[in-house]
Scaffold this active site. Structure first.
Site, PDB file in Angstrom:
ATOM      1  N   GLU A 116     -30.338   6.806 -15.370  1.00 25.39           N
ATOM      2  CA  GLU A 116     -31.255   7.261 -16.423  1.00 25.39           C
ATOM      3  C   GLU A 116     -30.457   7.737 -17.617  1.00 25.39           C
ATOM      4  O   GLU A 116     -29.480   8.478 -17.467  1.00 25.39           O
ATOM      5  CB  GLU A 116     -32.110   8.425 -15.893  1.00 25.39           C
ATOM      6  CG  GLU A 116     -33.471   8.516 -16.556  1.00 25.39           C
ATOM      7  CD  GLU A 116     -34.222   9.762 -16.102  1.00 25.39           C
ATOM      8  OE1 GLU A 116     -34.900   9.680 -15.058  1.00 25.39           O
ATOM      9  OE2 GLU A 116     -34.143  10.791 -16.781  1.00 25.39           O
ATOM     10  N   GLU A 133     -33.302  13.662  -9.709  1.00 21.32           N
ATOM     11  CA  GLU A 133     -32.546  14.767 -10.316  1.00 21.32           C
ATOM     12  C   GLU A 133     -32.762  16.074  -9.568  1.00 21.32           C
ATOM     13  O   GLU A 133     -33.630  16.876  -9.943  1.00 21.32           O
ATOM     14  CB  GLU A 133     -32.957  14.961 -11.783  1.00 21.32           C
ATOM     15  CG  GLU A 133     -32.501  13.858 -12.701  1.00 21.32           C
ATOM     16  CD  GLU A 133     -32.826  14.138 -14.163  1.00 21.32           C
ATOM     17  OE1 GLU A 133     -33.515  15.131 -14.459  1.00 21.32           O
ATOM     18  OE2 GLU A 133     -32.382  13.351 -15.015  1.00 21.32           O
TER      19      GLU A 133
HETATM   20  C1  IDC Z   1     -40.179  13.554 -18.560  1.00 19.02           C
HETATM   21  C2  IDC Z   1     -41.174  12.684 -19.267  1.00 19.02           C
HETATM   22  C3  IDC Z   1     -42.347  13.534 -19.727  1.00 19.02           C
HETATM   23  C4  IDC Z   1     -42.914  14.283 -18.539  1.00 19.02           C
HETATM   24  C5  IDC Z   1     -41.823  15.056 -17.819  1.00 19.02           C
HETATM   25  C6  IDC Z   1     -42.347  15.696 -16.539  1.00 19.02           C
HETATM   26  O1  IDC Z   1     -40.562  12.005 -20.338  1.00 19.02           O
HETATM   27  O2  IDC Z   1     -43.359  12.743 -20.331  1.00 19.02           O
HETATM   28  O3  IDC Z   1     -43.919  15.179 -18.980  1.00 19.02           O
HETATM   29  O4  IDC Z   1     -40.757  14.201 -17.468  1.00 19.02           O
HETATM   30  O5  IDC Z   1     -41.503  16.719 -16.121  1.00 19.02           O
HETATM   31  C7  IDC Z   1     -35.298  13.590 -17.004  1.00 19.02           C
HETATM   32  C8  IDC Z   1     -36.230  13.253 -15.910  1.00 19.02           C
HETATM   33  C9  IDC Z   1     -37.497  12.625 -16.426  1.00 19.02           C
HETATM   34  C10 IDC Z   1     -37.942  13.290 -17.718  1.00 19.02           C
HETATM   35  C11 IDC Z   1     -36.881  13.011 -18.787  1.00 19.02           C
HETATM   36  C12 IDC Z   1     -37.230  13.571 -20.163  1.00 19.02           C
HETATM   37  O6  IDC Z   1     -35.646  12.429 -14.917  1.00 19.02           O
HETATM   38  O7  IDC Z   1     -38.491  12.742 -15.444  1.00 19.02           O
HETATM   39  O8  IDC Z   1     -39.147  12.701 -18.089  1.00 19.02           O
HETATM   40  N1  IDC Z   1     -35.607  13.544 -18.315  1.00 19.02           N
HETATM   41  O9  IDC Z   1     -37.355  14.960 -20.123  1.00 19.02           O
HETATM   42  N2  IDC Z   1     -34.076  14.028 -16.883  1.00 19.02           N
HETATM   43  C13 IDC Z   1     -33.582  14.316 -18.092  1.00 19.02           C
HETATM   44  C14 IDC Z   1     -34.548  14.009 -19.025  1.00 19.02           C
END
Ligand code: IDC
Length: 305
Positions: free
Chosen positions: A228, A141
């Site tokens: 995702e 992302e």
């Molecule tokens: C989130 C994880 C969380 C972690 C965070 C780190 O769920 O535990 O602390 O990242 O920055 C994304 C991302 C993905 C995110 C997820 C939820 O690709 O890494 O994971 N998310 O926020 N894009 C949209 C949502």
């Protein structure tokens, strides 16, 4: 029959992902949480459960580049590569497709760690070469200040590295604003074959505006892969929105899209599909799953691919 025996090596034909027999194919399954956070799920017991108990054909391995012992920050590269290779080897053994996700996030632009990406993808493709199970997702992302021309520049560096050892591999490319701007890829696509652009949604945050954007791109013939998604808020926490999620899945069904769910973990956040505190690595009952886990498991089991 294992997914790979059924479908063999994949290709992108016009806007569709197709199998070795030229038939449209859809990939679906779970994404790990960051490999550094939750290495325990990268084991045969879990992958077997995802294949046999949940009916999925694909697993995504999320290698964070920046955050929390990221591969390019303070992570132990050898340990992380070990977990990644273990995951790939298990998926190959079980005949599943496996997405290697270079999880660009906190650094905003994939150009920040482009040198490291080249090294890893060179090593990966040398090791796994023409193995039909692998799909390379080169930037999860991009966000913040990263624009499409930065992602293009990065892709034009990394994709030729992959192609040298694995000329036909399917490559997934992220788009600006957390992989939501597939319209920018449509306006200025990459000049490579076997490319799909990723689009991510979190149903409780993302609604009609983004659905229309996605539909416009699909109608215009852009190859899109949902690498995702979840039914929670984009923070990974908070409430779920079933109605919005149904609208997203109507699009997935109408256009025969592939989708991967975030995430296989027993975390406190609602998007981690296993109940916080449940230590099981397989055989999860409904009580062991959060509402997200129950919904997606049922959805996977209803796929009749
Ligand atoms: C989130 C994880 C969380 C972690 C965070 C780190 O769920 O535990 O602390 O990242 O920055 C994304 C991302 C993905 C995110 C997820 C939820 O690709 O890494 O994971 N998310 O926020 N894009 C949209 C949502």
């Amino acid at each position: 029959m294992a997914p790979i025996e059924k479908h063999g090596s994949l290709k992108v034909n016009n806007d569709r992902l197709t199998d070795a027999y030229g038939q449209p194919v859809r990939l679906y399954g779970m994404s790990t949480h960051g490999l550094a956070w939750r290495p325990e799920y990268v084991c045969e017991e879990t992958f077997r459960a995802l294949r046999d108990e949940w009916g999925t054909n694909t697993v995504r391995l999320a290698l964070y580049t920046h955050e929390y012992h990221g591969y390019c920050t303070d992570g132990d590269k050898a340990v992380l590569r070990g977990i990644l290779y273990k995951g790939i080897d298990l998926a190959v053994k079980l005949g599943m497709y496996v997405i290697v996700d270079w999880h660009v996030l906190g650094e905003f632009s994939p150009l920040v760690y482009a040198d490291e990406a080249e090294v890893l993808f060179e090593e990966l493709t040398r090791r796994y070469g023409s193995c039909p199970n692998l799909i390379y997702e080169i930037c999860n992302e991009p966000n913040g200040t990263a624009e499409w021309h930065d992602i293009k520049e990065y892709s034009e560096r990394v994709i030729p590295v992959i192609r040298r050892n694995d000329p036909e591999a399917v490559v997934l490319v992220g788009t600006p604003e957390w992989s939501q701007h597939c319209d920018q890829a449509l306006a200025e696509p990459l000049g490579f074959d076997n490319i799909m652009y990723t689009f991510h949604f979190y149903s409780a945050t993302h609604h009609d505006r983004l659905r229309s954007r996605l539909i416009n791109c699909l109608d215009a013939g852009l190859p899109v892969f949902i690498s995702e998604c979840s039914m929670t808020e984009a923070s990974g926490h908070g409430r779920t929105d079933l109605e919005s999620n149904d609208s997203w899945f109507k699009i997935i069904d109408r256009y025969g899209l592939s989708y991967i769910v975030w995430s296989l973990s027993a975390s406190r956040e609602e998007s981690g599909v296993i109940q916080n505190g449940c230590g099981k690595l397989s055989g999860w009952t409904d009580d062991d799953l959060k509402s997200t886990g129950r919904w997606f498991k049922d959805r996977f089991l209803s796929e009749n691919d």
